[in-house]
Design a protein around this motif. Structure first.
Motif, PDB file in Angstrom:
ATOM      1  N   LEU A  62       0.542   0.726  -5.816  1.00  0.00           N
ATOM      2  CA  LEU A  62      -0.284   0.104  -6.770  1.00  0.00           C
ATOM      3  C   LEU A  62      -1.666   0.721  -6.846  1.00  0.00           C
ATOM      4  O   LEU A  62      -2.369   0.590  -5.971  1.00  0.00           O
ATOM      5  N   ALA A  72      -5.080   0.154  -7.622  1.00  0.00           N
ATOM      6  CA  ALA A  72      -5.614  -1.328  -7.682  1.00  0.00           C
ATOM      7  C   ALA A  72      -6.961  -1.144  -8.445  1.00  0.00           C
ATOM      8  O   ALA A  72      -7.815  -0.208  -8.403  1.00  0.00           O
ATOM      9  N   ARG A  73      -7.292  -2.234  -9.566  1.00  0.00           N
ATOM     10  CA  ARG A  73      -8.463  -1.984 -10.304  1.00  0.00           C
ATOM     11  C   ARG A  73      -9.126  -3.513 -10.266  1.00  0.00           C
ATOM     12  O   ARG A  73     -10.518  -3.633 -10.572  1.00  0.00           O
ATOM     13  N   SER A  74      -8.641  -4.344  -9.302  1.00  0.00           N
ATOM     14  CA  SER A  74      -9.113  -5.741  -9.041  1.00  0.00           C
ATOM     15  C   SER A  74      -8.843  -6.364  -7.793  1.00  0.00           C
ATOM     16  O   SER A  74      -7.502  -5.978  -7.496  1.00  0.00           O
ATOM     17  N   ASP A  97      -7.532  -9.205  -7.671  1.00  0.00           N
ATOM     18  CA  ASP A  97      -6.041  -9.751  -8.151  1.00  0.00           C
ATOM     19  C   ASP A  97      -4.596  -8.657  -7.694  1.00  0.00           C
ATOM     20  O   ASP A  97      -3.619  -9.145  -7.728  1.00  0.00           O
ATOM     21  N   ASP A  98      -5.081  -7.419  -8.070  1.00  0.00           N
ATOM     22  CA  ASP A  98      -3.945  -6.459  -7.566  1.00  0.00           C
ATOM     23  C   ASP A  98      -3.721  -6.404  -6.408  1.00  0.00           C
ATOM     24  O   ASP A  98      -2.380  -5.948  -6.015  1.00  0.00           O
ATOM     25  N   LYS A 102      -1.106  -8.823  -6.307  1.00  0.00           N
ATOM     26  CA  LYS A 102      -0.202  -8.214  -6.931  1.00  0.00           C
ATOM     27  C   LYS A 102       0.919  -7.526  -6.105  1.00  0.00           C
ATOM     28  O   LYS A 102       2.115  -7.602  -6.064  1.00  0.00           O
ATOM     29  N   TYR A 145      -1.656  -0.923  -1.847  1.00  0.00           N
ATOM     30  CA  TYR A 145      -2.641  -0.903  -2.827  1.00  0.00           C
ATOM     31  C   TYR A 145      -3.716   0.082  -2.507  1.00  0.00           C
ATOM     32  O   TYR A 145      -4.207   0.256  -1.553  1.00  0.00           O
TER      33      TYR A 145
END
Length: 324
Positions: free
Chosen positions: A78, A80-82, A84-85, A88, A96
């Motif tokens: 994934l 990631a940009r935050s 929260d990612d 996730k 990530y």
């Protein structure tokens, strides 16, 4: 769980993509990352020698390669940009990866390109690699030259975009200029201690203390020439001594991992900065061996809580605080 604050895997992706290969991370890197218990990382866009004379062109080649590679990694990684990612990715059983910018030579004097890279997904940036550029001065530049007025604007822009601001590779004057300009915590994603190995890329105790004072994190680096001058002492046990020294100077809450593995880089890149036949710390030859560092920390007397902090919690905390 291990968070590796610095990887050049995008460079390998770019080289192999341009040579016509596909599905590169799965074929060459994924098993090593999993075997080393690496669950997250910052993969940087780095202008690799011999392409340093055309930094914008090279950056766009890497961006294009990432776009192509993204089609093959959807089920395993994934982007990631935050913070929260991160959660996730854990739920989905994926690694990530944050996109980083190792140096901003690619933008020239155009700070609007920071916005472009941010929109592409970058959540990390350093002003330079080893070079001097329009913003600041790397460790191989003029020691009397620090960051420029444009560089100060870049620092403020990176702060305002809530990107991680990285001081690894800056010369000392640029480091202190950034430290006094930033209004956000800084990281040194892949640097060691000058106290134990006095090379330009490592950090003095005063620099370590400043990073801690600003609420930042330093990622320990497995590149052998930053571990000890004596080749016989370039091993995982010596690297743990760097962690011990950082913990004593900064506090354990400010120490992380930024391994900077070079096993997949070719001679045309390596010869520009590596003086030895190999680039790895003995016992940490590639990403698959990363968890050995934690085993050696346990042998050295670090508590389970301290090991978790270094392994991933400290970087997670600063990601949550800065990127959000």
């Amino acid at each position: 769980m291990i968070f590796d604050g610095h990887s050049d895997i995008w460079t390998d992706v770019a080289i192999k993509t341009l040579n016509g290969e596909k599905d590169i991370i799965r074929r060459y890197h994924l098993d090593k990352l999993k075997k080393g218990n690496i669950t997250g990382s910052i993969f940087v866009i780095w202008i690799d020698p011999p392409y340093t004379d055309q930094p914008y062109k090279r950056a766009m080649e890497i961006v294009d390669s990432i776009k192509k590679e993204s089609e093959y990694i959807k089920d395993s990684i994934l982007i990631a940009r935050s913070f929260d990612d991160i959660e996730k990715a854990k739920r989905e059983g994926k690694l990530y990866v944050f996109i980083g910018l190792e140096g901003l030579s690619s933008i020239g004097e155009n700070l609007n390109l920071i916005d472009y890279f941010y929109d592409f997904g970058a959540r990390h940036a350093s002003l330079t690699w080893n070079e001097e550029n329009a913003l600041a001065t790397g460790v191989r530049g003029n020691p009397q030259r620090g960051i420029t007025e444009l560089g100060k604007k870049a620092v403020r822009k990176i702060n305002n975009k809530r990107m991680l601001l990285d001081v690894s590779h800056l010369n000392e004057k640029s480091f202190w200029d950034v430290a006094y300009e930033t209004d956000s915590p800084i990281i040194a994603s892949h640097s060691n201690c000058k106290h134990l190995c006095d090379v330009p890329r490592n950090l003095s105790d005063e620099q370590l203390k400043k990073i801690a004072e600003l609420g930042g994190v330093v990622g320990i680096n497995s590149f052998n020439e930053f571990v000890h001058h004596d080749i016989e002492k370039q091993d995982v046990r010596m690297l743990v001594q760097h962690i011990e020294h950082m913990a004593n100077v900064m506090g354990i809450d400010h120490v992380g991992i930024g391994m900077d593995y070079c096993d997949f880089l070719d001679d045309s890149s390596m010869s520009s900065f590596s003086q030895q036949e190999t680039s790895y710390t003995k016992g940490l030859e590639d990403a698959s061996k990363t968890s050995k560092l934690l085993i050696e920390m346990e042998k050295a007397g670090f508590t389970a809580e301290d090991i978790e902090k270094v392994a991933y919690k400290n970087f997670h905390n600063i990601i949550k605080k800065v990127i959000g």
